[in-house]
Design an enzyme around this catalytic site. Sequence first.
Site, PDB file in Angstrom:
ATOM      1  N   HIS A 225      -8.194  -5.092  -0.710  1.00 57.56           N
ATOM      2  CA  HIS A 225      -7.026  -4.444  -0.109  1.00 57.56           C
ATOM      3  C   HIS A 225      -6.748  -5.096   1.250  1.00 57.56           C
ATOM      4  CE1 HIS A 225      -4.206  -1.076  -0.176  1.00 57.56           C
ATOM      5  NE2 HIS A 225      -4.407  -0.961   1.129  1.00 57.56           N
TER       6      HIS A 225
ATOM      7  N   ASP B 140     -10.457  -3.310  -4.859  1.00 52.85           N
ATOM      8  CA  ASP B 140      -9.554  -2.373  -4.211  1.00 52.85           C
ATOM      9  C   ASP B 140      -9.483  -1.107  -5.059  1.00 52.85           C
ATOM     10  OD1 ASP B 140      -7.475  -0.999  -3.015  1.00 52.85           O
ATOM     11  OD2 ASP B 140      -6.012  -2.620  -3.178  1.00 52.85           O
TER      12      ASP B 140
ATOM     13  N   SER C  56       0.835  -1.197   0.000  1.00 49.87           N
ATOM     14  CA  SER C  56       0.000   0.000   0.000  1.00 49.87           C
ATOM     15  C   SER C  56       0.879   1.261   0.000  1.00 49.87           C
ATOM     16  CB  SER C  56      -0.957  -0.049   1.186  1.00 49.87           C
ATOM     17  OG  SER C  56      -2.012   0.860   1.031  1.00 49.87           O
TER      18      SER C  56
END
Length: 368
Positions: free
Chosen positions: A339, A309, A215
């Site tokens: 995610h 996501d 991320s």
Amino acid sequence: MSSKVASGSWKALLATTLMTGAAVALAQSPQSVNAPPPPPPPPVAAQPARPAADMQAVLDAMMALGAKPIEQLTPVKARIQPTAADGAKAVMRKQGVSTAPDPAVTTQDLAYGSDPMQYARVYRPAAAPAGAPMPVVVYYHGGGWVIADVNVYDATPRLMAKQLNAVVVSVEYRHAPEAKFPAQHDDASAAYRWVLQNAASWGGDPAKVVLAGESAGGNLAVATAIYARDNGLTQPLHILSVYPIANSDMGLPSKRDSANAKPLNTPMLKWFGYYYSTTPADQQDPRINLVKANLRGLPPTTIVNAQIDPLRSDGETLAQAMRGAGVRVEQRTFPGVTHEFFGLGKVVRGAYDAENYAIGRVKASLAK
């Protein structure tokens, strides 16, 4: 033009300027963990794809633990919310699976800077062979540069240390809004220099380094490779970037079709940006907006994305930009997962597959 008209025009211009200035002043948060969240964007009707049953079980467990919508919270409250890792542990307990850390890997926390947040957790295989330097993975955790820490993101570095027989250095860094961009990128590059200088003392080979992250950390992995290239540092042999923040275009397909996904939705992306940026222009900086960075000369790269996501398109467009720059890159989007799925391989089959794929790619680069 009459003076009366000119005066009226000037007053209108002044009012517009003041209102614009006020909007700019309020565009980003103050440097306080208690700063209230930004106004929510207008709701959208798009419904994300349905997660696989095992992924949904983790999301349900998170909700059962009392997870609240982060985009409605202050940073200090967001930081204590249940995470996907907490949800996975709840599922594991329900299945009778131990949630204790794998004892085959040991850890040690060490400072690389003077700020309390400038430290790293060094993971080493407990049965590391003596006299044989191990590869080194520098890993950056996620959390939008605002929330989460090395404790939340323990699963991936622990797994990589074991499966790669490597020293994995999980980097903690200063968080926003207390320290805004580019503090996190500065810390990431400082930690990389520190690892190169100290890897040998942990049994690592400073010439055999990989950069990895998830991320916001997936962004840091690529940005740090660019920093290493531009500053004459040892180049990593591989970059593993898992659902990275990489494209500031809010009109990308996944930011529309996964606008209401869990555990990350599109309003949360704006929430993170509100807290980590000093001005909206920061989000166009090539260290954040990686698709506009100079990507030439970077090492082979693996990009992993989740179908459900809002950052899916970030990874896909980053792969396109890298190919255009001549980088050898492979990108895969895994179906039925969201995610934060990476690292949940003990309870989510899609995560297990992604972890094996990604670590296999890294292992192949190290073997060369």
